[in-house]
Design an enzyme around this catalytic site. Structure first.
Site, PDB file in Angstrom:
ATOM      1  N   HIS A 272       0.866  -1.178   0.000  1.00  0.00           N
ATOM      2  CA  HIS A 272       0.000   0.000   0.000  1.00  0.00           C
ATOM      3  C   HIS A 272       0.896   1.220   0.000  1.00  0.00           C
ATOM      4  O   HIS A 272       2.099   1.111   0.305  1.00  0.00           O
ATOM      5  CB  HIS A 272      -0.870   0.010   1.270  1.00  0.00           C
ATOM      6  CG  HIS A 272      -0.039   0.141   2.504  1.00  0.00           C
ATOM      7  ND1 HIS A 272       0.514  -0.939   3.151  1.00  0.00           N
ATOM      8  CD2 HIS A 272       0.402   1.231   3.175  1.00  0.00           C
ATOM      9  CE1 HIS A 272       1.238  -0.525   4.173  1.00  0.00           C
ATOM     10  NE2 HIS A 272       1.188   0.787   4.207  1.00  0.00           N
TER      11      HIS A 272
ATOM     12  N   HIS B  79       5.646   6.085  -0.849  1.00  0.00           N
ATOM     13  CA  HIS B  79       6.509   4.902  -0.905  1.00  0.00           C
ATOM     14  C   HIS B  79       5.681   3.649  -0.691  1.00  0.00           C
ATOM     15  O   HIS B  79       4.586   3.714  -0.114  1.00  0.00           O
ATOM     16  CB  HIS B  79       7.607   4.974   0.163  1.00  0.00           C
ATOM     17  CG  HIS B  79       7.070   4.869   1.564  1.00  0.00           C
ATOM     18  ND1 HIS B  79       6.565   5.958   2.246  1.00  0.00           N
ATOM     19  CD2 HIS B  79       6.928   3.805   2.405  1.00  0.00           C
ATOM     20  CE1 HIS B  79       6.151   5.575   3.432  1.00  0.00           C
ATOM     21  NE2 HIS B  79       6.345   4.258   3.563  1.00  0.00           N
TER      22      HIS B  79
END
Ligand code: 3AM
Length: 185
Positions: free
Chosen positions: A43, A125
């Site tokens: 995620h 990220h």
């Protein structure tokens, strides 16, 4: 009962596969207690909210009910090792402005309502490895992994005996915008 919540962007199956390939390539060089993040847990975190009571969660959902998710594309074009967090992640050299603004709004809203206050700047990220105590050599350059973003999840993080699991509590944008009461006329 309080829950550990965060806002994040889900990844498409194609992006997941590309990141799994990247993990396999890097994993061969990884030593020590490093843990591979399972693809189901991939995620891109927008805002960590911390421990949220049921009352706070209901208020949070009400405040964000009409969230419109911006459509943005970004490229995960580099790897990073964050020593303090012990994380190796795929990150980007260019954060789309609309995504940065959304993350900022979510973090500000959290801080204003007694939830987690983020201090570190938003850096999109996707974590690939955790518990990395050191790097045996420099991280390689990578072929950029394109992400097309049009959905946001409110996620709950649950500790299970086999490790952490993330589940979506509510999804906005994409097919998620067709949830009851939010259907197009
Ligand atoms: O960093 P990733 O995206 O892998 O960002 C952290 C993490 O995932 C953040 O919430 C995401 C899901 O756990 N997070 C977790 N604990 C945190 C903490 N104590 C945290 N952010 C700030 N402080």
């Amino acid at each position: 009962m309080a829950e550990r919540l965060f806002f994040s962007v889900p990844l498409s199956r194609i992006s997941q596969l590309e990141l799994i390939r990247l993990q396999a390539r890097l994993g061969a060089e990884m030593s020590g207690p490093a843990r591979v993040v399972p693809a189901a847990n991939f995620h891109l975190t927008l805002a960590f909210l911390g421990s949220v009571s049921q009352q706070q969660k209901a208020a949070l959902l009400a405040r964000w009910e009409s969230l419109v998710v911006p459509e943005v594309s970004l490229e995960l074009d580099q790897l990073a090792y964050w020593h303090r967090a012990g994380v190796i992640c795929a990150t980007t050299s260019r954060t789309p402005m609309a995504l940065g603004q959304l993350a900022h709004r979510m973090r500000q809203d959290a801080a204003e309502h007694g939830l987690h206050r983020s201090h570190a700047p938003f850096r999109p990220h996707v974590s690939l490895f955790r518990s990395v105590s050191q790097l045996s050599r420099e991280l390689p350059a990578i072929t950029p992994v394109p992400l097309h973003i049009n959905e946001v999840d409110l996620m709950v993080s649950v500790f299970e005996p086999h490790g952490v699991e993330y589940h979506s509590v509510r999804r906005w944008g994409g097919a998620g915008s067709l949830s009851p009461g939010n259907e197009p006329r």
